[in-house]
Design a protein around this motif. Structure first.
Motif, PDB file in Angstrom:
ATOM      1  N   ARG A 106       0.821  -1.200   0.000  1.00  0.00           N
ATOM      2  CA  ARG A 106       0.000   0.000   0.000  1.00  0.00           C
ATOM      3  C   ARG A 106       0.863   1.262   0.000  1.00  0.00           C
ATOM      4  O   ARG A 106       0.615   2.199  -0.773  1.00  0.00           O
ATOM      5  N   ILE A 107       1.879   1.313   0.831  1.00  0.00           N
ATOM      6  CA  ILE A 107       2.744   2.490   0.887  1.00  0.00           C
ATOM      7  C   ILE A 107       3.578   2.593  -0.387  1.00  0.00           C
ATOM      8  O   ILE A 107       3.810   3.690  -0.911  1.00  0.00           O
ATOM      9  N   ARG A 108       4.010   1.461  -0.925  1.00  0.00           N
ATOM     10  CA  ARG A 108       4.787   1.475  -2.159  1.00  0.00           C
ATOM     11  C   ARG A 108       3.965   2.068  -3.304  1.00  0.00           C
ATOM     12  O   ARG A 108       4.465   2.862  -4.101  1.00  0.00           O
ATOM     13  N   ASP A 109       2.708   1.685  -3.381  1.00  0.00           N
ATOM     14  CA  ASP A 109       1.836   2.251  -4.426  1.00  0.00           C
ATOM     15  C   ASP A 109       1.650   3.754  -4.236  1.00  0.00           C
ATOM     16  O   ASP A 109       1.506   4.496  -5.208  1.00  0.00           O
ATOM     17  N   GLY A 110       1.660   4.205  -2.973  1.00  0.00           N
ATOM     18  CA  GLY A 110       1.486   5.631  -2.713  1.00  0.00           C
ATOM     19  C   GLY A 110       2.658   6.472  -3.182  1.00  0.00           C
ATOM     20  O   GLY A 110       2.507   7.675  -3.416  1.00  0.00           O
ATOM     21  N   HIS A 111       3.832   5.873  -3.331  1.00  0.00           N
ATOM     22  CA  HIS A 111       5.002   6.615  -3.789  1.00  0.00           C
ATOM     23  C   HIS A 111       5.034   6.781  -5.301  1.00  0.00           C
ATOM     24  O   HIS A 111       5.744   7.652  -5.810  1.00  0.00           O
ATOM     25  N   VAL A 112       4.308   5.940  -6.025  1.00  0.00           N
ATOM     26  CA  VAL A 112       4.339   5.987  -7.482  1.00  0.00           C
ATOM     27  C   VAL A 112       3.744   7.303  -7.966  1.00  0.00           C
ATOM     28  O   VAL A 112       2.662   7.716  -7.528  1.00  0.00           O
ATOM     29  N   GLY A 113       4.471   7.995  -8.843  1.00  0.00           N
ATOM     30  CA  GLY A 113       3.994   9.270  -9.366  1.00  0.00           C
ATOM     31  C   GLY A 113       5.133  10.093  -9.923  1.00  0.00           C
ATOM     32  O   GLY A 113       6.225   9.588 -10.206  1.00  0.00           O
ATOM     33  N   PHE A 114       4.882  11.405 -10.094  1.00  0.00           N
ATOM     34  CA  PHE A 114       5.855  12.311 -10.702  1.00  0.00           C
ATOM     35  C   PHE A 114       6.223  13.406  -9.696  1.00  0.00           C
ATOM     36  O   PHE A 114       5.351  13.943  -8.993  1.00  0.00           O
TER      37      PHE A 114
ATOM     38  N   THR B   9       8.079   4.734 -10.734  1.00  0.00           N
ATOM     39  CA  THR B   9       7.200   3.727 -11.306  1.00  0.00           C
ATOM     40  C   THR B   9       7.367   2.407 -10.571  1.00  0.00           C
ATOM     41  O   THR B   9       8.305   2.226  -9.784  1.00  0.00           O
ATOM     42  N   ARG B  10       6.455   1.511 -10.846  1.00  0.00           N
ATOM     43  CA  ARG B  10       6.498   0.197 -10.203  1.00  0.00           C
ATOM     44  C   ARG B  10       6.456  -0.888 -11.259  1.00  0.00           C
ATOM     45  O   ARG B  10       5.620  -0.878 -12.159  1.00  0.00           O
ATOM     46  N   ASN B  11       7.391  -1.836 -11.142  1.00  0.00           N
ATOM     47  CA  ASN B  11       7.442  -3.000 -12.030  1.00  0.00           C
ATOM     48  C   ASN B  11       7.358  -4.247 -11.157  1.00  0.00           C
ATOM     49  O   ASN B  11       8.349  -4.697 -10.596  1.00  0.00           O
ATOM     50  N   GLY B  12       6.154  -4.786 -11.026  1.00  0.00           N
ATOM     51  CA  GLY B  12       5.959  -5.896 -10.100  1.00  0.00           C
ATOM     52  C   GLY B  12       6.067  -5.389  -8.668  1.00  0.00           C
ATOM     53  O   GLY B  12       5.339  -4.492  -8.252  1.00  0.00           O
ATOM     54  N   GLN B  13       7.001  -5.937  -7.897  1.00  0.00           N
ATOM     55  CA  GLN B  13       7.244  -5.477  -6.536  1.00  0.00           C
ATOM     56  C   GLN B  13       8.402  -4.485  -6.452  1.00  0.00           C
ATOM     57  O   GLN B  13       8.743  -4.042  -5.364  1.00  0.00           O
ATOM     58  N   GLN B  14       8.988  -4.135  -7.589  1.00  0.00           N
ATOM     59  CA  GLN B  14      10.173  -3.280  -7.604  1.00  0.00           C
ATOM     60  C   GLN B  14       9.819  -1.854  -8.001  1.00  0.00           C
ATOM     61  O   GLN B  14       9.155  -1.620  -9.013  1.00  0.00           O
ATOM     62  N   LEU B  15      10.274  -0.895  -7.181  1.00  0.00           N
ATOM     63  CA  LEU B  15      10.123   0.514  -7.533  1.00  0.00           C
ATOM     64  C   LEU B  15      11.329   0.965  -8.342  1.00  0.00           C
ATOM     65  O   LEU B  15      12.462   0.551  -8.067  1.00  0.00           O
ATOM     66  N   ASN B  16      11.074   1.821  -9.355  1.00  0.00           N
ATOM     67  CA  ASN B  16      12.120   2.364 -10.203  1.00  0.00           C
ATOM     68  C   ASN B  16      12.021   3.877 -10.226  1.00  0.00           C
ATOM     69  O   ASN B  16      10.926   4.450 -10.065  1.00  0.00           O
ATOM     70  N   ALA B  17      13.167   4.526 -10.414  1.00  0.00           N
ATOM     71  CA  ALA B  17      13.221   5.983 -10.504  1.00  0.00           C
ATOM     72  C   ALA B  17      13.855   6.369 -11.829  1.00  0.00           C
ATOM     73  O   ALA B  17      14.853   5.778 -12.245  1.00  0.00           O
ATOM     74  N   GLN B  18      13.260   7.371 -12.503  1.00  0.00           N
ATOM     75  CA  GLN B  18      13.785   7.834 -13.791  1.00  0.00           C
ATOM     76  C   GLN B  18      13.701   9.345 -13.856  1.00  0.00           C
ATOM     77  O   GLN B  18      12.614   9.927 -13.807  1.00  0.00           O
ATOM     78  N   LEU B  19      14.866   9.995 -13.926  1.00  0.00           N
ATOM     79  CA  LEU B  19      14.927  11.431 -14.083  1.00  0.00           C
ATOM     80  C   LEU B  19      14.852  11.762 -15.568  1.00  0.00           C
ATOM     81  O   LEU B  19      15.346  10.996 -16.404  1.00  0.00           O
ATOM     82  N   THR B  20      14.247  12.865 -15.902  1.00  0.00           N
ATOM     83  CA  THR B  20      14.055  13.246 -17.299  1.00  0.00           C
ATOM     84  C   THR B  20      15.373  13.197 -18.065  1.00  0.00           C
ATOM     85  O   THR B  20      16.371  13.792 -17.646  1.00  0.00           O
ATOM     86  N   GLY B  21      15.367  12.465 -19.185  1.00  0.00           N
ATOM     87  CA  GLY B  21      16.557  12.347 -20.012  1.00  0.00           C
ATOM     88  C   GLY B  21      17.544  11.293 -19.560  1.00  0.00           C
ATOM     89  O   GLY B  21      18.620  11.151 -20.160  1.00  0.00           O
ATOM     90  N   GLN B  22      17.205  10.526 -18.503  1.00  0.00           N
ATOM     91  CA  GLN B  22      18.102   9.488 -17.992  1.00  0.00           C
ATOM     92  C   GLN B  22      17.383   8.154 -17.960  1.00  0.00           C
ATOM     93  O   GLN B  22      16.145   8.102 -17.942  1.00  0.00           O
ATOM     94  N   PRO B  23      18.124   7.041 -17.942  1.00  0.00           N
ATOM     95  CA  PRO B  23      17.484   5.731 -17.909  1.00  0.00           C
ATOM     96  C   PRO B  23      16.864   5.446 -16.551  1.00  0.00           C
ATOM     97  O   PRO B  23      17.241   6.026 -15.533  1.00  0.00           O
ATOM     98  N   SER B  24      15.930   4.529 -16.536  1.00  0.00           N
ATOM     99  CA  SER B  24      15.271   4.120 -15.299  1.00  0.00           C
ATOM    100  C   SER B  24      16.189   3.199 -14.501  1.00  0.00           C
ATOM    101  O   SER B  24      16.862   2.331 -15.057  1.00  0.00           O
ATOM    102  N   VAL B  25      16.216   3.382 -13.166  1.00  0.00           N
ATOM    103  CA  VAL B  25      17.069   2.567 -12.297  1.00  0.00           C
ATOM    104  C   VAL B  25      16.230   2.061 -11.126  1.00  0.00           C
ATOM    105  O   VAL B  25      15.303   2.735 -10.660  1.00  0.00           O
ATOM    106  N   PRO B  26      16.525   0.859 -10.628  1.00  0.00           N
ATOM    107  CA  PRO B  26      15.783   0.342  -9.469  1.00  0.00           C
ATOM    108  C   PRO B  26      16.235   1.023  -8.180  1.00  0.00           C
ATOM    109  O   PRO B  26      17.399   1.402  -8.030  1.00  0.00           O
TER     110      PRO B  26
END
Length: 438
Positions: free
Chosen positions: A327-335, A347-364
């Motif tokens: 529940r808390i993990r879903d609450g963090h998803v956004g911009f 973003t969330r991929n399964g149980q893993q949260l990922n972070a992506q800064l504009t112009g950069q690749p997504s990282v777990p």
């Protein structure tokens, strides 16, 4: 659990090396060294716990406290070097480590069993020693009350209530030999060496799987004997006669008594003690002592810089479940908006949260708690309201805090489109230059 145990072993090893270098420095300056090893054993247990669980409050700049501004609290593990974390080394050498609750439970049960066995062994040895002591006679040697045994000693016996025990054959030795033996054991009593050994054994019971801790205990016992030799010689006894007495007692080494401070130590230690007594200061002794002290401090700083693996949790990889609940993990998803041209997307991929800064690749990103996440040399702290809604985050890198307010998807899309438009918009000066060249 495996990563945590590896972290503790590495910290203990570096602290042991620090104590070894500082010991050599102290020996050059003819200073006592047993307290260095005692402090090293205590630090080997306390430092990993403090680094992984203690937070400090950072004072506001300028010395002026503003009640409107919340005080910044930083966990000590955030000040350590993530490159030195055993988690990364285990992942690099063994690839992705699958989550294994069974392995964690097995390690915990093994830890508890090893501690219980070691504690019971110490207790049984103490009880056996008490039974043997009842059969020993009371006597007097060189004006000091002693216990006389058939084969044990000379040694200090007892952890909580230590006393001197000597073998019967020593009662027939010359008076000067008896005096040196009693002076040695009496020095152990006055320095409370038996109690120091008791504390060290108690620390070892807490982590019996920590091999560097066993090595530190052995070095502590060596340091106790060498410090005792130095105290005896400072009383005015002849070093040659004292060394001969050590050899004579060592040749008739009596029955072994566990967990005591004894004059009759193994021959390898006896040789080391005699060499130390005969050591002379060299021309460059002070420079050598300073260099060794600096090396010891460097090892100690290195031990404090090791990053604990996920605050003591098992190693987590990109495909593993994070510490935060769903529940808390879903609450963090956004911009989250960094500035007018950059947005951090969670973003969330399964149980893993990922972070992506504009112009950069997504990282777990990996969870340390419900609101604290980390990746590479950065960390993310999510700010939530009492109702549980995430409203902003703080990105930390190299000691700099970058607050980001949460925005909607439409706003994030507009910022992204503005960035794309600015990227591909022709610049007038460059167009003019091309026309001139033609």
């Amino acid at each position: 659990m495996l990563a945590w145990m590896s972290y503790v072993i590495m910290v203990s090893l570096l602290l042991g090396l620090a104590a070894l270098a500082l010991e050599r420095s102290a020996r050059v300056r003819q200073k006592p060294t047993r307290w260095l090893w005692g402090a090293s054993m205590i630090a080997s247990l306390l430092l990993p716990l403090i680094i992984s669980s203690v937070s400090v409050q950072i004072p506001q700049q300028g010395g002026v406290v503003d009640p409107a501004k919340p005080q910044r609290i930083v966990a000590l593990w955030q000040m350590t070097a993530s490159e030195l974390s055993p988690s990364g080394w285990l992942t690099t050498t063994a690839g992705e480590l699958p989550a294994s609750p069974d392995l964690d439970r097995l390690l915990q049960v093994g830890w508890s069993a090893a501690s219980a066995i070691l504690f019971l062994s110490i207790l049984a040895s103490s009880l056996q020693l008490n039974r043997r002591r009842r059969r020993w006679e009371r006597g007097n040697m060189a004006g000091v009350a002693v216990h006389v045994s058939e084969g044990a000693g000379p040694a200090i016996v007892g952890l909580l209530n230590p006393h001197i025990v000597v073998p019967r054959w020593l009662m027939q030795c010359p008076a000067d030999v008896q005096e040196l033996v009693v002076a040695h054991e009496q020095s152990h009593l006055e320095a409370h060496d038996a109690r120091l050994v008791t504390i060290a054994l108690g620390l070892l019971v807490c982590m019996p799987w920590n091999l560097p801790l066993w090595w530190q205990l052995r070095r502590l016992r060596v340091a106790i004997e060498i410090d005792c030799d130095a105290r005896v010689l400072r009383r005015g006894y002849d070093v040659t006669h004292y060394g001969e007495t050590l050899i004579a007692v060592g040749e008739r080494q009596s029955a072994t008594i566990a967990m005591v401070a004894a004059m009759s130590e193994p021959r390898s230690l006896l040789e080391q003690r005699i060499r130390n007594m005969l050591r002379k200061k060299t021309k460059h002794a002070h420079a050598t002592a300073l260099a060794l002290a600096c090396l010891g401090i460097a090892f100690a700083v290195g031990a404090a810089e090791i990053n604990p693996p996920n605050n003591g949790e098992p190693v987590k990889s990109a495909s593993q479940e994070s510490a935060a609940d769903t529940r808390i993990r879903d609450g963090h998803v956004g911009f989250y908006q960094l500035n007018d041209n950059a947005v951090l997307a969670i973003t969330r991929n399964g149980q893993q949260l990922n972070a992506q800064l504009t112009g950069q690749p997504s990282v777990p990103i990996f969870a340390r708690s419900n609101t604290e996440f980390s990746y590479k040399d950065k960390s993310i702290s999510f700010i939530t309201e009492p109702d549980g809604q995430t409203t902003s985050l703080i990105l930390r890198q190299h000691g700099i805090d970058m607050p980001m307010k949460r925005i909607g998807a439409a706003t994030a899309q507009r910022i992204a489109s503005i960035r794309v438009e600015q990227r591909y918009r022709p610049k007038p000066d460059r167009v003019g230059a091309l026309i001139i060249l033609r």
